[in-house]
Write a protein that holds these residues in place. Structure first.
Motif, PDB file in Angstrom:
ATOM      1  N   VAL A   6       0.848  -1.202   0.000  1.00  0.00           N
ATOM      2  CA  VAL A   6       0.000   0.000   0.000  1.00  0.00           C
ATOM      3  C   VAL A   6       0.878   1.246   0.000  1.00  0.00           C
ATOM      4  O   VAL A   6       0.605   2.224  -0.713  1.00  0.00           O
ATOM      5  CB  VAL A   6      -0.928   0.006   1.235  1.00  0.00           C
ATOM      6  CG1 VAL A   6      -1.714   1.317   1.301  1.00  0.00           C
ATOM      7  CG2 VAL A   6      -1.860  -1.190   1.212  1.00  0.00           C
ATOM      8  N   LYS A   7       1.947   1.199   0.774  1.00  0.00           N
ATOM      9  CA  LYS A   7       2.890   2.319   0.875  1.00  0.00           C
ATOM     10  C   LYS A   7       3.507   2.633  -0.480  1.00  0.00           C
ATOM     11  O   LYS A   7       3.636   3.789  -0.866  1.00  0.00           O
ATOM     12  CB  LYS A   7       3.978   1.953   1.894  1.00  0.00           C
ATOM     13  CG  LYS A   7       5.019   3.021   2.176  1.00  0.00           C
ATOM     14  CD  LYS A   7       6.001   2.469   3.215  1.00  0.00           C
ATOM     15  CE  LYS A   7       7.198   3.357   3.430  1.00  0.00           C
ATOM     16  NZ  LYS A   7       6.851   4.574   4.205  1.00  0.00           N
ATOM     17  N   ARG A   8       3.856   1.585  -1.228  1.00  0.00           N
ATOM     18  CA  ARG A   8       4.443   1.785  -2.558  1.00  0.00           C
ATOM     19  C   ARG A   8       3.442   2.439  -3.503  1.00  0.00           C
ATOM     20  O   ARG A   8       3.792   3.311  -4.301  1.00  0.00           O
ATOM     21  CB  ARG A   8       4.917   0.440  -3.122  1.00  0.00           C
ATOM     22  CG  ARG A   8       5.404   0.512  -4.564  1.00  0.00           C
ATOM     23  CD  ARG A   8       6.547   1.493  -4.742  1.00  0.00           C
ATOM     24  NE  ARG A   8       6.794   1.792  -6.155  1.00  0.00           N
ATOM     25  CZ  ARG A   8       7.256   2.939  -6.609  1.00  0.00           C
ATOM     26  NH1 ARG A   8       7.538   3.935  -5.774  1.00  0.00           N
ATOM     27  NH2 ARG A   8       7.455   3.128  -7.887  1.00  0.00           N
ATOM     28  N   ASP A  11       3.237   6.060  -2.559  1.00  0.00           N
ATOM     29  CA  ASP A  11       4.461   6.728  -3.026  1.00  0.00           C
ATOM     30  C   ASP A  11       4.384   7.037  -4.519  1.00  0.00           C
ATOM     31  O   ASP A  11       4.748   8.136  -4.960  1.00  0.00           O
ATOM     32  CB  ASP A  11       5.686   5.849  -2.765  1.00  0.00           C
ATOM     33  CG  ASP A  11       6.083   5.800  -1.299  1.00  0.00           C
ATOM     34  OD1 ASP A  11       5.752   6.751  -0.563  1.00  0.00           O
ATOM     35  OD2 ASP A  11       6.740   4.825  -0.898  1.00  0.00           O
ATOM     36  N   PHE A  12       3.930   6.055  -5.302  1.00  0.00           N
ATOM     37  CA  PHE A  12       3.873   6.228  -6.754  1.00  0.00           C
ATOM     38  C   PHE A  12       2.892   7.336  -7.134  1.00  0.00           C
ATOM     39  O   PHE A  12       3.220   8.220  -7.935  1.00  0.00           O
ATOM     40  CB  PHE A  12       3.461   4.917  -7.436  1.00  0.00           C
ATOM     41  CG  PHE A  12       3.388   5.020  -8.926  1.00  0.00           C
ATOM     42  CD1 PHE A  12       4.532   4.893  -9.706  1.00  0.00           C
ATOM     43  CD2 PHE A  12       2.177   5.261  -9.565  1.00  0.00           C
ATOM     44  CE1 PHE A  12       4.475   5.008 -11.094  1.00  0.00           C
ATOM     45  CE2 PHE A  12       2.104   5.385 -10.943  1.00  0.00           C
ATOM     46  CZ  PHE A  12       3.259   5.249 -11.708  1.00  0.00           C
ATOM     47  N   SER A  15       4.214  10.839  -5.849  1.00  0.00           N
ATOM     48  CA  SER A  15       5.404  11.307  -6.578  1.00  0.00           C
ATOM     49  C   SER A  15       5.043  11.681  -8.018  1.00  0.00           C
ATOM     50  O   SER A  15       5.596  12.636  -8.573  1.00  0.00           O
ATOM     51  CB  SER A  15       6.508  10.248  -6.561  1.00  0.00           C
ATOM     52  OG  SER A  15       6.079   9.038  -7.154  1.00  0.00           O
ATOM     53  N   PHE A  16       4.099  10.941  -8.624  1.00  0.00           N
ATOM     54  CA  PHE A  16       3.646  11.267  -9.982  1.00  0.00           C
ATOM     55  C   PHE A  16       2.974  12.634 -10.000  1.00  0.00           C
ATOM     56  O   PHE A  16       3.257  13.474 -10.867  1.00  0.00           O
ATOM     57  CB  PHE A  16       2.680  10.191 -10.482  1.00  0.00           C
ATOM     58  CG  PHE A  16       2.163  10.443 -11.871  1.00  0.00           C
ATOM     59  CD1 PHE A  16       2.945  10.184 -12.982  1.00  0.00           C
ATOM     60  CD2 PHE A  16       0.885  10.950 -12.060  1.00  0.00           C
ATOM     61  CE1 PHE A  16       2.475  10.431 -14.264  1.00  0.00           C
ATOM     62  CE2 PHE A  16       0.398  11.188 -13.340  1.00  0.00           C
ATOM     63  CZ  PHE A  16       1.196  10.933 -14.439  1.00  0.00           C
ATOM     64  N   LEU A  17       2.109  12.866  -9.030  1.00  0.00           N
ATOM     65  CA  LEU A  17       1.453  14.166  -8.924  1.00  0.00           C
ATOM     66  C   LEU A  17       2.466  15.271  -8.618  1.00  0.00           C
ATOM     67  O   LEU A  17       2.371  16.385  -9.131  1.00  0.00           O
ATOM     68  CB  LEU A  17       0.382  14.129  -7.831  1.00  0.00           C
ATOM     69  CG  LEU A  17      -0.849  13.253  -8.111  1.00  0.00           C
ATOM     70  CD1 LEU A  17      -1.757  13.205  -6.893  1.00  0.00           C
ATOM     71  CD2 LEU A  17      -1.613  13.765  -9.333  1.00  0.00           C
ATOM     72  N   ASN A 103      13.329   9.586  -7.835  1.00  0.00           N
ATOM     73  CA  ASN A 103      13.794   8.339  -7.205  1.00  0.00           C
ATOM     74  C   ASN A 103      12.620   7.567  -6.613  1.00  0.00           C
ATOM     75  O   ASN A 103      12.580   6.333  -6.668  1.00  0.00           O
ATOM     76  CB  ASN A 103      14.805   8.630  -6.095  1.00  0.00           C
ATOM     77  CG  ASN A 103      16.138   9.128  -6.609  1.00  0.00           C
ATOM     78  OD1 ASN A 103      16.550  10.241  -6.308  1.00  0.00           O
ATOM     79  ND2 ASN A 103      16.837   8.305  -7.372  1.00  0.00           N
ATOM     80  N   ILE A 104      11.668   8.308  -6.036  1.00  0.00           N
ATOM     81  CA  ILE A 104      10.479   7.672  -5.448  1.00  0.00           C
ATOM     82  C   ILE A 104       9.613   7.071  -6.553  1.00  0.00           C
ATOM     83  O   ILE A 104       9.151   5.933  -6.449  1.00  0.00           O
ATOM     84  CB  ILE A 104       9.665   8.699  -4.633  1.00  0.00           C
ATOM     85  CG1 ILE A 104      10.497   9.209  -3.459  1.00  0.00           C
ATOM     86  CG2 ILE A 104       8.365   8.071  -4.128  1.00  0.00           C
ATOM     87  CD1 ILE A 104       9.877  10.392  -2.721  1.00  0.00           C
ATOM     88  N   LEU A 105       9.430   7.815  -7.620  1.00  0.00           N
ATOM     89  CA  LEU A 105       8.631   7.340  -8.750  1.00  0.00           C
ATOM     90  C   LEU A 105       9.235   6.069  -9.341  1.00  0.00           C
ATOM     91  O   LEU A 105       8.514   5.149  -9.740  1.00  0.00           O
ATOM     92  CB  LEU A 105       8.554   8.436  -9.823  1.00  0.00           C
ATOM     93  CG  LEU A 105       7.569   8.217 -10.980  1.00  0.00           C
ATOM     94  CD1 LEU A 105       6.138   8.187 -10.469  1.00  0.00           C
ATOM     95  CD2 LEU A 105       7.734   9.312 -12.020  1.00  0.00           C
TER      96      LEU A 105
END
Length: 202
Positions: A6-8, A11-12, A15-17, A103-105
């Motif tokens: 769920v955390k990933r 994050d995605f 980070s995309f936004l 990096n997060i994306l």
């Protein structure tokens, strides 16, 4: 555990936004960096990721191009001589960390987690092994960052990273997130030239 998945996803999406919403600000910062100092706008540095796999972290460049490579700021004899004027502002405001949303994306980092150690910070890596902190995704910010940041000594920082591993949850991540906003606004724990300055000042 379900939460890491769920955390990933969180994050995605965030980070995309972030890449879209923060694009104008990042363009302005790129121009400011380029005007003041020659060299690349982005700074890449080898860091330790999950399970001690290395990756290149991205930052806005805050130092001159003749700065010794792969050396933490606190280990430089006189770090102030290398930091640019724009770089000083970026560090105090933590805006130099913005490129890490890429990096997060890419799945190399999380929004919340232990800050990724330099590949040659063997003491920090070894201390984190004691707490399992090298086996979670490193973060843009984390529990240690809102409890001292640059002022913490290595053993204290690693212990706090271990506490994060034990308490990792959505609510705890929220606590770290809002704690980070408070710390950034107050410039808490930003010390150029020294890790462990709390202890050294006593």
């Amino acid at each position: 555990m379900i939460y890491p998945k769920v955390k990933r996803l969180i994050d995605f999406v965030l980070s995309f936004l972030g890449c879209i919403i923060l694009a104008p600000l990042m363009i302005i910062l790129c121009i400011a960096i380029k005007i003041e100092s020659p060299g690349k706008v982005l700074f890449k540095q080898k860091r330790i990721g999950i399970h001690k796999k290395t990756f290149n972290i991205l930052k806005f460049r805050t130092m001159r191009i003749d700065t010794p490579k792969d050396m933490p700021t606190h280990m430089l004899t006189n770090p102030d001589q290398y930091i640019t004027k724009v770089g000083r502002f970026l560090r105090k405001s933590s805006l130099d960390e913005l490129p890490q949303i890429y990096n997060i994306l890419a799945g190399q980092m999380s929004i919340i987690g232990p800050r990724p150690a330099l590949w040659n910070q063997y003491d920090l890596i070894a201390e984190r092994d004691k707490y399992g902190a090298n086996d979670v995704m490193p973060g843009l910010t984390g529990w240690a960052q809102i409890n001292g940041r640059d002022e913490l000594e290595i053993p204290v920082k690693a212990k706090l990273d271990g506490e994060y591993v034990e308490r990792m949850s959505f609510l705890f991540d929220l606590k770290c997130f809002f704690g980070t906003i408070k710390s950034v606004l107050k410039h808490d724990g930003v010390v150029e030239g020294g890790t462990g300055s709390i202890h050294q000042s006593k």
